[in-house]
Design a protein around this motif. Structure first.
Motif, PDB file in Angstrom:
ATOM      1  N   PRO A 117      51.479   5.643  10.087  1.00 22.16           N
ATOM      2  CA  PRO A 117      50.284   5.038   9.481  1.00 22.16           C
ATOM      3  C   PRO A 117      50.443   3.536   9.198  1.00 22.16           C
ATOM      4  CG  PRO A 117      50.712   7.153   8.473  1.00 22.16           C
ATOM      5  CD  PRO A 117      51.888   6.860   9.378  1.00 22.16           C
ATOM      6  N   ALA A 118      51.643   3.104   8.800  1.00 24.90           N
ATOM      7  CA  ALA A 118      51.866   1.681   8.505  1.00 24.90           C
ATOM      8  C   ALA A 118      51.645   0.815   9.744  1.00 24.90           C
ATOM      9  CB  ALA A 118      53.274   1.467   7.955  1.00 24.90           C
ATOM     10  N   VAL A 144      45.054  -2.772  11.791  1.00 25.26           N
ATOM     11  CA  VAL A 144      43.798  -2.952  11.056  1.00 25.26           C
ATOM     12  C   VAL A 144      43.799  -4.318  10.373  1.00 25.26           C
ATOM     13  CG1 VAL A 144      42.440  -2.119   9.091  1.00 25.26           C
ATOM     14  CG2 VAL A 144      43.328  -0.488  10.754  1.00 25.26           C
ATOM     15  N   GLU A 152      47.943   0.550  10.121  1.00 27.29           N
ATOM     16  CA  GLU A 152      47.436  -0.348   9.080  1.00 27.29           C
ATOM     17  C   GLU A 152      47.709  -1.809   9.448  1.00 27.29           C
ATOM     18  OE1 GLU A 152      49.333   1.085   5.522  1.00 27.29           O
ATOM     19  OE2 GLU A 152      48.292   3.023   5.669  1.00 27.29           O
ATOM     20  N   SER A 176      52.129  -8.123   7.921  1.00 28.35           N
ATOM     21  CA  SER A 176      52.462  -6.824   8.520  1.00 28.35           C
ATOM     22  C   SER A 176      52.475  -6.852  10.044  1.00 28.35           C
ATOM     23  CB  SER A 176      51.463  -5.765   8.045  1.00 28.35           C
ATOM     24  OG  SER A 176      50.147  -6.132   8.445  1.00 28.35           O
ATOM     25  N   THR A 206      43.543   6.074  13.756  1.00 32.58           N
ATOM     26  CA  THR A 206      43.678   6.146  12.306  1.00 32.58           C
ATOM     27  C   THR A 206      43.105   7.462  11.775  1.00 32.58           C
ATOM     28  OG1 THR A 206      43.625   3.738  12.130  1.00 32.58           O
ATOM     29  CG2 THR A 206      43.111   4.977  10.138  1.00 32.58           C
TER      30      THR A 206
END
Length: 177
Positions: free
Chosen positions: A40-41, A47, A44, A146, A103
């Motif tokens: 998920p990271a 995103v 993200e 990120s 996602t």
């Protein structure tokens, strides 16, 4: 003909030296994909990159002014600023559709997503465009912190599409093309 034959399609003898039976699945409802592990990271991070790209002023925001400059400097040369802006926006739009779909699919600490053959070049094009924007002094765009996590997914996607086998899945599990 058994129930499995009816559910999966026509059955025939195994192919390429494989013992057993092969099933022909309808091309209208099934597609070849590359299964890729994802966290998920990492999604993200993509995103955040999509949001940063959308929020920073870009060529799309100034097409009228840019068209005036093209007309003034280049004269009769036919360069359409709106067409150029759309071409610049396309990788973000395509990447956003893929990442949104993935996602929704990844709910745990790690998941598996299905990448169509053109997915890696699409995401790579978007990431390259963002890196170029970040390097330009006259562009307000900045890579999110990120960013590295997103590139880890990109690297895994590259490896999967270069070296890994393909799987066949129902198109209901895939983002729209």
């Amino acid at each position: 003909m058994g129930i499995l034959d009816l559910m999966l399609g026509q059955s025939g003898p195994g192919e390429q030296g494989v013992e057993g039976r092969s099933y022909m699945l309808p091309k209208e409802t099934h597609d070849f994909v590359y299964p890729v592990a994802v966290r998920p990271a990492e999604l993200e991070a993509f995103v955040a990159l999509l949001e940063a790209d959308a929020d920073a002023p870009s060529l799309e925001d100034n097409t009228d002014e840019l068209q005036d400059v093209f007309d003034e400097v280049l004269g009769d040369t036919e360069i359409d600023a709106r067409e150029l802006a759309e071409k610049q926006r396309k990788p973000r739009v395509e990447t956003e559709a893929v990442i949104d779909h993935w996602t929704e699919q990844v709910t745990g600490d790690i998941g598996v997503v299905y990448a169509r053959p053109g997915t890696y070049p699409t995401l790579l094009s978007f990431v390259r465009r963002c890196k170029q924007r970040d390097e330009r002094d006259d562009d307000e765009f900045e890579l999110p912190e990120s960013f590295g996590e997103g590139t880890a997914l990109l690297k895994r996607l590259e490896t999967a599409t270069d070296d890994q086998y393909r799987a066949v899945v129902h198109t209901d599990l895939l983002p729209d093309e």
